[in-house]
Design an enzyme around this catalytic site. Structure first.
Site, PDB file in Angstrom:
ATOM      1  N   TYR A 177       0.847  -1.194   0.000  1.00  0.00           N
ATOM      2  CA  TYR A 177       0.000   0.000   0.000  1.00  0.00           C
ATOM      3  C   TYR A 177       0.883   1.244   0.000  1.00  0.00           C
ATOM      4  O   TYR A 177       0.662   2.187  -0.747  1.00  0.00           O
ATOM      5  CB  TYR A 177      -0.898  -0.014   1.238  1.00  0.00           C
TER       6      TYR A 177
ATOM      7  N   PHE B 260      -9.083  19.369 -24.713  1.00  0.00           N
ATOM      8  CA  PHE B 260      -9.592  18.004 -24.794  1.00  0.00           C
ATOM      9  C   PHE B 260     -10.887  17.977 -23.971  1.00  0.00           C
ATOM     10  O   PHE B 260     -11.052  18.811 -23.074  1.00  0.00           O
ATOM     11  CB  PHE B 260      -8.558  17.001 -24.256  1.00  0.00           C
ATOM     12  N   THR B 261     -11.808  17.072 -24.278  1.00  0.00           N
ATOM     13  CA  THR B 261     -13.134  17.086 -23.624  1.00  0.00           C
ATOM     14  C   THR B 261     -13.045  17.160 -22.097  1.00  0.00           C
ATOM     15  O   THR B 261     -13.664  18.024 -21.475  1.00  0.00           O
ATOM     16  CB  THR B 261     -13.941  15.820 -24.013  1.00  0.00           C
TER      17      THR B 261
ATOM     18  N   ASP C 120       0.162  18.825 -21.379  1.00  0.00           N
ATOM     19  CA  ASP C 120      -0.574  17.557 -21.411  1.00  0.00           C
ATOM     20  C   ASP C 120       0.211  16.627 -22.340  1.00  0.00           C
ATOM     21  O   ASP C 120       0.215  16.799 -23.562  1.00  0.00           O
ATOM     22  CB  ASP C 120      -1.996  17.783 -21.929  1.00  0.00           C
TER      23      ASP C 120
ATOM     24  N   LYS D  48      -2.478   6.080 -22.739  1.00  0.00           N
ATOM     25  CA  LYS D  48      -1.854   6.353 -24.034  1.00  0.00           C
ATOM     26  C   LYS D  48      -0.328   6.358 -23.897  1.00  0.00           C
ATOM     27  O   LYS D  48       0.354   5.580 -24.538  1.00  0.00           O
ATOM     28  CB  LYS D  48      -2.319   7.695 -24.602  1.00  0.00           C
TER      29      LYS D  48
ATOM     30  N   ARG E  63     -17.059  12.156 -34.279  1.00  0.00           N
ATOM     31  CA  ARG E  63     -16.618  13.394 -33.641  1.00  0.00           C
ATOM     32  C   ARG E  63     -17.217  14.533 -34.446  1.00  0.00           C
ATOM     33  O   ARG E  63     -16.613  15.043 -35.374  1.00  0.00           O
ATOM     34  CB  ARG E  63     -15.089  13.483 -33.609  1.00  0.00           C
TER      35      ARG E  63
ATOM     36  N   PHE F 139     -23.573  11.574 -26.720  1.00  0.00           N
ATOM     37  CA  PHE F 139     -22.892  10.723 -27.698  1.00  0.00           C
ATOM     38  C   PHE F 139     -22.476   9.373 -27.117  1.00  0.00           C
ATOM     39  O   PHE F 139     -22.347   8.396 -27.831  1.00  0.00           O
ATOM     40  CB  PHE F 139     -21.675  11.436 -28.304  1.00  0.00           C
TER      41      PHE F 139
END
Ligand SMILES: *Cc1c(COP(=O)(O)O)cnc(C)c1O
Length: 482
Positions: free
Chosen positions: A80, A132-133, A223, A266, A389, A455
């Site tokens: 942990y 980005f969203t 980012d 990613k 999109r 969506f």
């Protein structure tokens, strides 16, 4: 280098890895695909993966791991607190990015939650190349406002600009002149801009943005979720990077930034995320949010196995032969589509190929969701799952008015190290057939429209019997082939 020219002059991307673990795929007959699409409400998000042949929905969490990553996962240290696995990840991040502090998070948007809670001051602006969203959602939820400053070429569908993800530095200077540096919480640069076609920024552009930020003492947040693709483009498209290693380019990019965060779904071929921070004060302000939202400081919601995989994956990201497969396959696909006059975003970026539905099905009005209709038609005629999109991904305003999207795209993501070139050729061939028969594709309308993030879960239906006609034409042309 892994691009080979054959004697007839044709260039082919060549994988510098071999596949040693496989997953069997199924390709249903077109009639069953049509049935599956109907059951999914003509929304590719609602398809079951067992009905999908090639899943090009996203590159998130679906990149193939290497044998070294799998081996490292077996050596994970389950604790942990104070796990040796965490130390290995921390040391790797310091080695690559050179920032002293790190906070783990369960995925990229969780890092954005912490950064936004600590750094966004209500009533301020956050300028960036493009949002980005999830980034936009977190910044606005904390009272900030996004100012999009991508260069004009970034929003042009076809262009030959090599760095369409660049930020307009003059626009940034003007914004600071008009509003004052205090009105900006921070500046954000997104590598491999997700929503505008995986387009990179140049190191030179980052240098200029960083210089403006430092002059006005505004923090620069990077980012780095799609950094791998961006690095590849820096290396092959930017003169000043040609003689540098991927590691050197990475270090230069990190040195120009104050905070760097990433989705390891990613970056690093794993699942997780985190924030690298240079300044100790800032690190201490953010630290408290990790045990509150993520988990203890030495795992932050990630499993130790995934952390081991990310550590090795980050090292592989520094290897040009490992990061070039995605962008080279995408470039091949975009070039082949373009040769067939199929409308596609150019130049090729990272992440995937983006088909321009606005031109592909220019007979379908935007309020009948051309990109969603094209994505549904592509699945039915190929078993390939892409992502809409466009207008379907927009949200109605308070009066219920539906904004029409700037672009109507079908994104065909290229998960890294997953597909073969024959599979890519199959997608090209089916898109070609669909383009020849594009007049058969019709519009969609809502059957069930959710209020939030429609969506993801919304269900649609065809406005006529156009899918029956498409299937009949397929049978006419392909016989009893799948
Ligand atoms: C995917 C992504 C995120 C969010 O990461 P998740 O792990 O999906 O939460 C943030 N920024 C960019 C550029 C991304 O591509």
């Amino acid at each position: 280098m892994s691009k080979v020219t054959f004697f007839r002059g044709q260039q082919l991307p060549l994988e510098m890895h071999k596949v040693r673990i496989i997953q069997k795929l199924t390709l249903l007959p077109i009639e069953e695909r049509k049935e599956a699409m109907a059951e999914a409400g003509y929304n590719t998000f609602l398809l079951e993966n067992k009905d999908v042949f090639l899943d090009m929905l996203t590159d998130s969490g679906v990149n193939a791991m290497s044998q070294d990553q799998q081996a490292a996962m077996l050596m994970a240290d389950d604790a942990y607190a104070g796990s040796a696995t965490y130390t290995r990840l921390y040391d790797k991040l310091v080695e690559i990015f050179g920032m002293e502090h790190f906070l783990p998070a369960h995925q990229g948007r969780a890092a954005e939650n912490i950064i936004s809670q600590v750094m966004v001051r209500p009533g301020t602006l956050v300028p960036m190349n493009y949002h980005f969203t999830t980034t936009l959602a977190h910044i606005t939820a904390n009272g900030g406002e996004v100012a999009e400053l991508v260069i004009p070429e970034g929003l042009e569908v076809t262009s030959d600009h090599p760095f369409k993800g660049n930020l307009d530095v003059d626009a940034l200077r003007r914004l600071i002149d008009e509003r004052g540096a205090e009105a900006l919480s921070y500046v954000r640069m997104e590598a491999g801009t997700n929503l505008i076609g995986g387009q990179p920024f140049s190191v030179q552009n980052l240098r200029e943005v960083s210089a403006v930020c430092r002059e006005h003492e505004i923090p620069l947040v990077l980012d780095a979720s799609l950094l791998a693709d961006n690095l590849y483009f820096n290396k092959v498209r930017e003169e000043s990077c040609r003689d540098k290693s991927i590691r050197e380019i990475t270090k230069e990019i990190a040195d120009l930034s104050d905070v760097l965060y990433f989705s390891a779904r990613k970056l690093g071929f794993g699942r997780g995320g985190g924030i690298c921070i240079r300044d100790e004060e800032l690190y201490k302000k953010m630290r408290g949010y990790v045990p509150m939202f993520e988990g203890f400081l030495t795992y932050g919601g990630m499993s130790v196995r995934e952390m081991e995989a990310i550590t090795v994956g980050l090292d592989e990201t520094m290897d040009e032969d490992m990061i070039n497969q995605g962008p080279q396959f995408i470039e091949y696909m975009v070039t082949e589509l373009d040769k067939r006059n199929i409308p596609v975003i150019t130049p090729a970026g990272g992440l995937g190929a983006h088909v321009d539905a606005m031109r592909f099905v220019d007979h379908i009005p935007q309020n009948e969701y051309p990109a969603a209709a094209l994505a549904a038609a592509l699945y039915v005629c190929s078993g390939v799952r892409g992502m809409e999109r466009g207008t379907m991904s927009e949200a109605r305003d308070a009066e219920g008015v539906e904004p029409l999207a700037d672009m109507e795209l079908v994104r065909l993501a290229m998960p890294r190290r997953v597909f073969t070139l024959s599979q890519v050729n199959y997608v090209i061939d089916r898109l070609d057939w669909l383009y020849q028969n594009r007049q058969l594709i019709g519009g969609l309308e809502w059957e069930e429209e959710p209020e939030i993030l429609r969506f993801f879960y919304g269900r649609l239906q065809p406005k006529s019997d156009w899918l029956e006609k498409l299937v009949a034409k397929f049978r006419e042309d392909f016989g009893d082939s799948l």
